[in-house]
Enzyme design. Structure first.
Site, PDB file in Angstrom:
ATOM      1  N   LYS A 109       8.583  18.300   5.258  1.00 46.07           N
ATOM      2  CA  LYS A 109       7.963  17.569   6.370  1.00 46.07           C
ATOM      3  C   LYS A 109       9.052  16.669   6.932  1.00 46.07           C
ATOM      4  O   LYS A 109       9.447  15.690   6.291  1.00 46.07           O
ATOM      5  CB  LYS A 109       6.762  16.752   5.902  1.00 46.07           C
ATOM      6  N   GLY A 149      -1.125   5.550   9.924  1.00 46.92           N
ATOM      7  CA  GLY A 149      -1.868   4.502   9.245  1.00 46.92           C
ATOM      8  C   GLY A 149      -2.856   3.733  10.100  1.00 46.92           C
ATOM      9  O   GLY A 149      -3.516   2.821   9.609  1.00 46.92           O
ATOM     10  N   ASN A 199      -3.525  10.832   4.906  1.00 45.06           N
ATOM     11  CA  ASN A 199      -3.318  10.153   3.626  1.00 45.06           C
ATOM     12  C   ASN A 199      -4.179   8.894   3.530  1.00 45.06           C
ATOM     13  O   ASN A 199      -5.099   8.791   2.718  1.00 45.06           O
ATOM     14  CB  ASN A 199      -1.827   9.820   3.466  1.00 45.06           C
TER      15      ASN A 199
END
Lengths: 272, 70
Positions: free
Chosen positions: A105, A166, A215
């Site tokens: 990645k 995030g 995530n």
């Protein structure tokens, strides 16, 4: 989902369209339980300087390895934190040696505040790593021309952000994702970063994304294991809906139940 | 005197070392481990080359292991 909906990248079969990061879980046990709940196609990890003591106490790495050995998930190392093509290439080569995989990645950050990729360095690194035999999955912006450049550089897929890493804001520019899908109909598109809720993952899949990578939304949920399962269901549902074909949206109401044969109503209106 | 930087920290000694001696004997990383890799001046140095690679004054060595990531 139809059995024929096999997911491949670079001629390798990927077991799931939901991919998960390994960071920020409350414990290694909860991380692995979340993986078991989601059955992710890829699990991401990274690499950093470590002392001998750090290595001896690295429970997360041990548990990820155990999970990979017992599941169909693949490992996807990342180059998180790199700010130039040179750094990213060096770290990718070290990652291939450490993790024994050619998947990478590719991240090259251009702005510390938004964590927006430096797309110029990204394309440069992608070209070099592809030439060295890596399967480069680039974390990129949703810019059509950038994605085309990454494909020309040899990437077998592109991974445009839904929103900054995030933030959990979801698909903040659905027009652009629709454009990518329409203009790159045969390209594997993984929406990477910014997904905060299962409904947002489902939206990406309904719009034709081939997968999602996330995530924080799982790791920082009150119950990561339950949330991982919710995301897996959302990704499957979104994919099935995309294949099923949507109705055409319209402005005027239209009754679902046939009007013909309806008793009383018109009689009552006339008798009023 | 040989002065190098390992994982961002300065080290110095007087006798000659190779990378294997530095990593395994001096810094106590586990021998025969696949859980870390070594970069010499930013480039991967495969484990089989550690014994034959002399540590030179001014070298920058990084020892990297896996961490969680997104």
């Amino acid at each position: 989902m139809a059995d024929s909906d096999v997911f491949t990248i670079a001629r390798e079969e990927i077991s799931s369209r939901l991919w998960l990061g390994s960071s920020m879980y409350p414990s290694p046990d909860i991380m692995v339980s979340a993986f078991a709940s989601a059955q992710p196609g890829f699990v991401t990890m990274s690499l950093r300087r470590q002392t001998a003591g750090d290595l001896a106490n690295n429970d997360y790495h041990e548990r990820v390895n155990q999970w990979l050995g017992a599941s169909q998930s693949r490992l996807l190392p990342n180059t998180a934190g790199c700010q130039s093509a040179k750094e990213a290439i060096q770290l990718a080569i070290l990652a291939r040696e450490l993790f024994k995989t050619s998947w990478i990645k590719l991240e090259v950050i251009g702005d510390e505040y938004s964590l927006q990729p430096n797309v110029f360095e990204l394309v440069s690194a992608a070209r070099e790593l592809s030439a060295q035999g890596f399967y480069v999955l680039p974390y990129c912006t949703d810019d059509l021309v950038v994605c085309e450049s990454l494909l020309h550089a040899g990437c077998p897929a592109v991974m445009p952000w839904g929103a900054p890493i995030g933030t959990g804001k979801g698909i903040i520019n659905p027009y652009q994702l629709r454009t990518l899908r329409a203009r790159l109909p045969d390209t594997t598109i993984i929406v990477d970063a910014g997904i905060g809720r299962p409904s947002q993952a489902m939206q990406a899949m309904e719009m034709g994304a081939d997968g999602v990578l996330l995530n924080t939304a799982v790791a920082k949920a009150a119950n990561p294991v339950a949330m991982a399962g919710a995301f897996a269901a959302a990704v499957d549902a979104g994919r099935a809906a995309f294949h099923a074909g949507f109705m055409t949206e319209r402005d005027m109401a239209s009754p679902s139940t046939p009007v013909a044969g309806m008793p009383f109503w018109h009689t009552a209106m006339r008798g009023g | 005197m040989i002065e190098i930087i390992v994982n961002g920290k300065s080290m110095a000694w007087t006798s000659e070392k190779n990378v294997y001696t530095l990593i395994i004997d001096t810094l106590n990383y586990p021998a025969e481990s696949s859980r870390f890799v070594v970069a010499l001046n930013g480039e991967l140095l495969p484990a089989e080359q550690w014994p034959s690679t002399r540590v030179n004054n001014g070298d920058i060595i990084d020892v990297l292991g896996a961490i969680t990531g997104g």
